[in-house]
Design a protein around this motif. Structure first.
Motif, PDB file in Angstrom:
ATOM      1  N   GLU A 269       2.123   6.694  -7.018  1.00 16.74           N
ATOM      2  CA  GLU A 269       1.225   7.847  -7.248  1.00 16.74           C
ATOM      3  C   GLU A 269       1.652   8.869  -7.252  1.00 16.74           C
ATOM      4  O   GLU A 269       1.611   9.896  -8.130  1.00 16.74           O
ATOM      5  CB  GLU A 269      -0.017   7.708  -6.635  1.00 16.74           C
ATOM      6  CG  GLU A 269      -0.816   6.412  -7.085  1.00 16.74           C
ATOM      7  CD  GLU A 269      -2.040   6.054  -5.961  1.00 16.74           C
ATOM      8  OE1 GLU A 269      -2.521   6.833  -5.282  1.00 16.74           O
ATOM      9  OE2 GLU A 269      -2.963   5.146  -5.993  1.00 16.74           O
ATOM     10  N   LYS A 270       2.370   9.403  -5.948  1.00 20.30           N
ATOM     11  CA  LYS A 270       2.949  10.846  -5.718  1.00 20.30           C
ATOM     12  C   LYS A 270       4.186  10.933  -6.864  1.00 20.30           C
ATOM     13  O   LYS A 270       4.225  11.907  -7.445  1.00 20.30           O
ATOM     14  CB  LYS A 270       3.658  10.785  -4.311  1.00 20.30           C
ATOM     15  CG  LYS A 270       2.509  10.872  -3.055  1.00 20.30           C
ATOM     16  CD  LYS A 270       3.339  10.629  -1.961  1.00 20.30           C
ATOM     17  CE  LYS A 270       2.399  10.569  -0.762  1.00 20.30           C
ATOM     18  NZ  LYS A 270       3.140  10.532   0.467  1.00 20.30           N
TER      19      LYS A 270
ATOM     20  N   GLN B 292       0.891  -1.293   0.113  1.00 19.50           N
ATOM     21  CA  GLN B 292      -0.019  -0.058  -0.075  1.00 19.50           C
ATOM     22  C   GLN B 292       0.984   1.320   0.016  1.00 19.50           C
ATOM     23  O   GLN B 292       0.618   2.153  -0.580  1.00 19.50           O
ATOM     24  CB  GLN B 292      -0.913  -0.037   1.229  1.00 19.50           C
ATOM     25  CG  GLN B 292      -2.223  -0.958   1.203  1.00 19.50           C
ATOM     26  CD  GLN B 292      -2.664  -1.268   2.404  1.00 19.50           C
ATOM     27  OE1 GLN B 292      -2.469  -0.272   3.501  1.00 19.50           O
ATOM     28  NE2 GLN B 292      -3.862  -1.699   2.398  1.00 19.50           N
TER      29      GLN B 292
ATOM     30  N   THR C 286       1.207   4.124  -2.966  1.00 20.03           N
ATOM     31  CA  THR C 286       0.913   5.753  -2.818  1.00 20.03           C
ATOM     32  C   THR C 286       2.068   6.596  -3.321  1.00 20.03           C
ATOM     33  O   THR C 286       1.988   7.467  -3.788  1.00 20.03           O
ATOM     34  CB  THR C 286       0.748   5.730  -1.241  1.00 20.03           C
ATOM     35  OG1 THR C 286       1.600   5.304  -0.619  1.00 20.03           O
ATOM     36  CG2 THR C 286      -0.767   5.202  -0.862  1.00 20.03           C
TER      37      THR C 286
END
Length: 182
Positions: free
Chosen positions: A31-32, A24, A28
């Motif tokens: 994505e950043k 997870q 993230t």
């Protein structure tokens, strides 16, 4: 055995939980990173590529084309200069590597392949098909008769070495050797 089995299950469950949490966090972070790259791309494009305003008259369109061509020429010149710099630095690196090998005394030997070619075929390849050259080296040699040396005559006279050993074996043979020498 029951306690150990429960402990192994707990350890396995904990590992799976930690693995899912790590996945997870990694998702993230990805994505950043993607959003950061996209914003950098937009900033670069806004700086280097202003928005295009298409003029209404033909002369303004021609002027715009001339400006775009000038920008293309500048970009091509920069690209060419960069390529030349890269080629120059590559050549310098190769020269330095060669000097390094020379200083160390280690040389890379190129892989050589054995070529089976007769002397006639080699001359034909070098001189071309116009020249007819016959390379028979044995034809130019003269015949030489081999003279018998004293050593060779002795070897021929001895005959079979096994017979000679049988004659000299034992006490009689040694006695014969001493008699023949004197």
């Amino acid at each position: 055995m029951g306690d150990e089995e429960k402990r192994n299950r707990a350890i396995t469950a904990r590992r799976q939980h930690l693995k899912s949490v790590m996945l997870q966090i990694a998702a993230t972070e990805l994505e950043k990173e993607e959003s950061r790259r996209e914003s950098e791309k937009q900033n670069y494009l806004s700086e280097h590529c202003p928005p295009l305003h298409i003029p209404g008259s033909m002369s303004e369109v021609q002027e715009l084309c001339k400006q775009l061509h000038a920008k293309i020429d500048v970009a091509e010149e920069e690209k060419y200069d960069m390529e030349v710099k890269v080629q120059k630095s590559t050549k310098e690196l190769e020269d330095m590597n060669q000097k390094l090998f020379d200083l160390r005394g280690k040389f890379k030997r190129p892989p050589l392949r054995r070529v089976r070619m007769s002397a006639d075929a080699m001359l034909k390849a070098l001189l071309g098909s116009k020249h007819k050259v016959c390379m028979d080296l044995r034809a130019n040699l003269k015949q030489v008769k081999k003279e018998d040396t004293e050593k060779e005559r002795d070897l021929r006279d001895v005959g079979d070495w096994r017979k000679n050993i049988e004659e000299k074996s034992g006490m009689e043979g040694r006695k014969k050797m001493f008699e023949s020498e004197s």
